[in-house]
Design an enzyme around this catalytic site. Structure first.
Site, PDB file in Angstrom:
ATOM      1  N   ARG A 273       5.470   1.054   9.968  1.00  0.00           N
ATOM      2  CA  ARG A 273       5.403   1.322   8.534  1.00  0.00           C
ATOM      3  C   ARG A 273       6.072   0.202   7.762  1.00  0.00           C
ATOM      4  O   ARG A 273       7.192  -0.203   8.076  1.00  0.00           O
ATOM      5  CB  ARG A 273       6.079   2.651   8.190  1.00  0.00           C
ATOM      6  CG  ARG A 273       5.353   3.863   8.773  1.00  0.00           C
ATOM      7  CD  ARG A 273       6.010   5.156   8.368  1.00  0.00           C
ATOM      8  NE  ARG A 273       5.365   6.279   9.031  1.00  0.00           N
ATOM      9  CZ  ARG A 273       5.797   7.537   8.968  1.00  0.00           C
ATOM     10  NH1 ARG A 273       6.889   7.812   8.267  1.00  0.00           N
ATOM     11  NH2 ARG A 273       5.162   8.504   9.596  1.00  0.00           N
ATOM     12  N   ARG A 288      15.424   3.984   8.841  1.00  0.00           N
ATOM     13  CA  ARG A 288      14.164   3.580   8.202  1.00  0.00           C
ATOM     14  C   ARG A 288      13.757   2.210   8.731  1.00  0.00           C
ATOM     15  O   ARG A 288      14.065   1.176   8.146  1.00  0.00           O
ATOM     16  CB  ARG A 288      14.329   3.569   6.685  1.00  0.00           C
ATOM     17  CG  ARG A 288      13.015   3.534   5.916  1.00  0.00           C
ATOM     18  CD  ARG A 288      13.255   3.643   4.413  1.00  0.00           C
ATOM     19  NE  ARG A 288      13.748   4.940   4.036  1.00  0.00           N
ATOM     20  CZ  ARG A 288      12.976   5.988   3.758  1.00  0.00           C
ATOM     21  NH1 ARG A 288      11.669   5.874   3.833  1.00  0.00           N
ATOM     22  NH2 ARG A 288      13.506   7.147   3.409  1.00  0.00           N
ATOM     23  N   GLU A 360      16.134  14.248   7.107  1.00  0.00           N
ATOM     24  CA  GLU A 360      14.840  14.637   7.689  1.00  0.00           C
ATOM     25  C   GLU A 360      14.659  14.032   9.081  1.00  0.00           C
ATOM     26  O   GLU A 360      14.905  12.850   9.302  1.00  0.00           O
ATOM     27  CB  GLU A 360      13.704  14.182   6.786  1.00  0.00           C
ATOM     28  CG  GLU A 360      12.319  14.519   7.322  1.00  0.00           C
ATOM     29  CD  GLU A 360      11.255  13.526   6.882  1.00  0.00           C
ATOM     30  OE1 GLU A 360      10.296  13.339   7.650  1.00  0.00           O
ATOM     31  OE2 GLU A 360      11.399  12.931   5.804  1.00  0.00           O
ATOM     32  N   SER A 363       8.603  16.463   9.878  1.00  0.00           N
ATOM     33  CA  SER A 363       7.793  17.124   8.850  1.00  0.00           C
ATOM     34  C   SER A 363       6.610  17.766   9.546  1.00  0.00           C
ATOM     35  O   SER A 363       5.893  17.095  10.301  1.00  0.00           O
ATOM     36  CB  SER A 363       7.290  16.123   7.807  1.00  0.00           C
ATOM     37  OG  SER A 363       8.285  15.833   6.855  1.00  0.00           O
ATOM     38  N   ARG A 402      15.338   8.735  14.962  1.00  0.00           N
ATOM     39  CA  ARG A 402      16.238   9.587  14.180  1.00  0.00           C
ATOM     40  C   ARG A 402      16.943  10.606  15.059  1.00  0.00           C
ATOM     41  O   ARG A 402      18.084  10.990  14.790  1.00  0.00           O
ATOM     42  CB  ARG A 402      15.465  10.270  13.054  1.00  0.00           C
ATOM     43  CG  ARG A 402      14.975   9.276  12.012  1.00  0.00           C
ATOM     44  CD  ARG A 402      14.449   9.940  10.758  1.00  0.00           C
ATOM     45  NE  ARG A 402      14.031   8.935   9.786  1.00  0.00           N
ATOM     46  CZ  ARG A 402      13.850   9.165   8.487  1.00  0.00           C
ATOM     47  NH1 ARG A 402      14.033  10.388   8.008  1.00  0.00           N
ATOM     48  NH2 ARG A 402      13.479   8.204   7.668  1.00  0.00           N
TER      49      ARG A 402
END
Length: 436
Positions: A273, A288, A360, A363, A402
């Site tokens: 990403r 990130r 987070e 999801s 994460r």
């Protein structure tokens, strides 16, 4: 993608739905969609009328020539030529307006489910439940060994996490993991993949990491989020295995028997990403990154099964956190904080002691038939001639990097070591601590 017939029949539903999801000027947007739809249908009607007249005139030409009425034959030939021009003009308008309409529809978010709360951003999210580990020092992030170190500081102090070397070869937002920490990351991914396949019944898939634009369009990454993707020649690197797994049913018609039990697939893949527009947030550490690994879960269901499957999928992700004894909470995202393709999303947030907050880690989204319309993925019920769009769901089971961060911070001790969670020790050759 949205059903133009539904917008035509219930425009106010879409005005209200898009407005609640933060779309400015939703009333004007719907008016534009309906205007293009009307123009398209007029062009289609004009083209069909002209074609019908041309066919009729063409038949009369032969009859006129049979009567040796050359004047009438010439008149009819001229009429056919004129009608050919009308057909071509209508087709040109149809193609142009049709593209404008498709592009406009393709850029619009999914509508939220009825039970999704209103809200503009993460402040409107609702906590559904929380789970605190029974492990000593874990509940709520409470510690008996002093302040928790940030995972980046902890990893660098152990000599097992190197951001400087990664930056020299690749730039910012990359990391080099070494030795026991690299093995721990590998163990996390393998453990999660084994849990989703062995315990939860997901089919393991090893999909391509490079896909075409059509695949990204199908799951909603294109055209809206192109700046967040990495392109390699004619292909794009997947931002999540959701793209590859969901597109396995692209342009297919399944039988109802195929979906008697939801089709469940999982994959452990690298993800890429660009994170465009996120400068200044989590630019240090593993939270990130441009490149990371993730175990993805995807389900394909009948419409009536997707809500229950959404709950099941979220439970499958929660089971990983419970097995690793990591404190977490489940959040129901509000309308303004959901992803583009989702109609309802549960986020799982894990406790990070160094930040004193939840972050987070997964999801899980029910997309309804939104992605299926973009991919033309359908199924046919027994005894029925018509087809219906399937429902698609996706969720992280979990994000590997994460999860590693959460383990490092929640399992660190006063000596700067990281205890290996009990569930991971078989994957670590019995090792009990990283940095020992």
């Amino acid at each position: 993608m949205h059903d133009i017939r539904a917008i035509r029949e219930n425009p106010q539903v879409y005005v209200a739905g898009w407005s609640s999801r933060g779309v400015d000027g939703a009333d004007g947007l719907v008016a534009d969609i309906l205007r293009l739809d009307a123009e398209l249908r007029r062009a289609q009607t004009a083209g069909q009328d002209a074609l019908s007249k041309r066919n009729a005139a063409s038949k009369l030409i032969g009859a006129a020539m049979g009567r040796k009425d050359m004047a009438e034959a010439d008149r009819l030939k001229a009429e056919v030529e004129a009608l050919k021009g009308e057909i071509a003009a209508a087709a040109e308008v149809e193609a142009s307006v049709g593209k404008d309409l498709r592009d406009l529809l393709a850029a619009q978010k999914n509508l939220a489910a009825d039970d999704v709360p209103d809200g503009e951003d993460e402040a409107g999210n609702v906590e559904v439940s929380a789970w605190a580990s029974e492990r000593e020092g874990a509940p709520g992030g409470a510690r008996s060994t002093g302040p928790a170190k940030d995972h980046a500081d902890l990893g660098e102090a152990l000599g097992l996490l190197d951001f400087e070397a990664a930056a020299k070869m690749s730039g910012a937002r990359f990391a080099v993991l070494k030795g026991q920490l690299a093995r721990l990351e590998r163990a996390v991914g393998q453990f999660m993949l084994d849990m989703q396949t062995d315990q939860h019944g997901y089919l393991e898939v090893n999909p391509p990491y490079l896909v075409r634009d059509e695949a990204m369009f199908g799951t909603g990454q294109l055209p809206k989020f192109e700046e967040d993707l990495f392109r390699v020649g004619e292909h794009l690197l997947i931002p999540t295995a959701e793209v590859s797994l969901t597109n396995l049913v692209r342009e297919t018609i399944l039988s109802e028997d195929d979906l008697a039990t939801p089709m469940r697939m999982t994959a452990l893949t690298p993800c890429f990403r660009a994170e465009a527009g996120s400068a200044g947030r989590d630019t240090r550490g593993l939270i990130r990154q441009h490149q990371f690994s993730k175990v993805e879960m995807v389900s394909i269901t009948r419409p009536e099964d997707s809500e229950a499957e959404h709950e099941r999928m979220t439970g499958c992700a929660e089971a990983v956190l419970k097995a690793l004894e990591l404190p977490f909470r489940r959040m129901l995202l509000c309308k303004g904080d959901m992803g583009f393709s989702a109609q309802k999303t549960f986020d799982l947030e894990v406790w990070l002691p160094s930040q004193g907050t939840y972050r987070e880690i997964s999801s899980c989204s029910n997309c309804g038939d939104f992605q299926a319309r973009r991919m033309d993925a359908r199924f046919k019920r027994a005894g029925e001639k018509k087809t219906e769009f399937v429902h698609t769901l996706n969720g992280s089971g979990l994000a590997v990097g994460r999860t590693l961060v959460a383990i490092m911070e929640n399992y660190q001790d006063g000596d700067g070591r990281i205890a290996v969670p009990t569930a991971l020790r078989p994957y670590m050759g019995g090792l009990t601590h990283v940095g020992a």
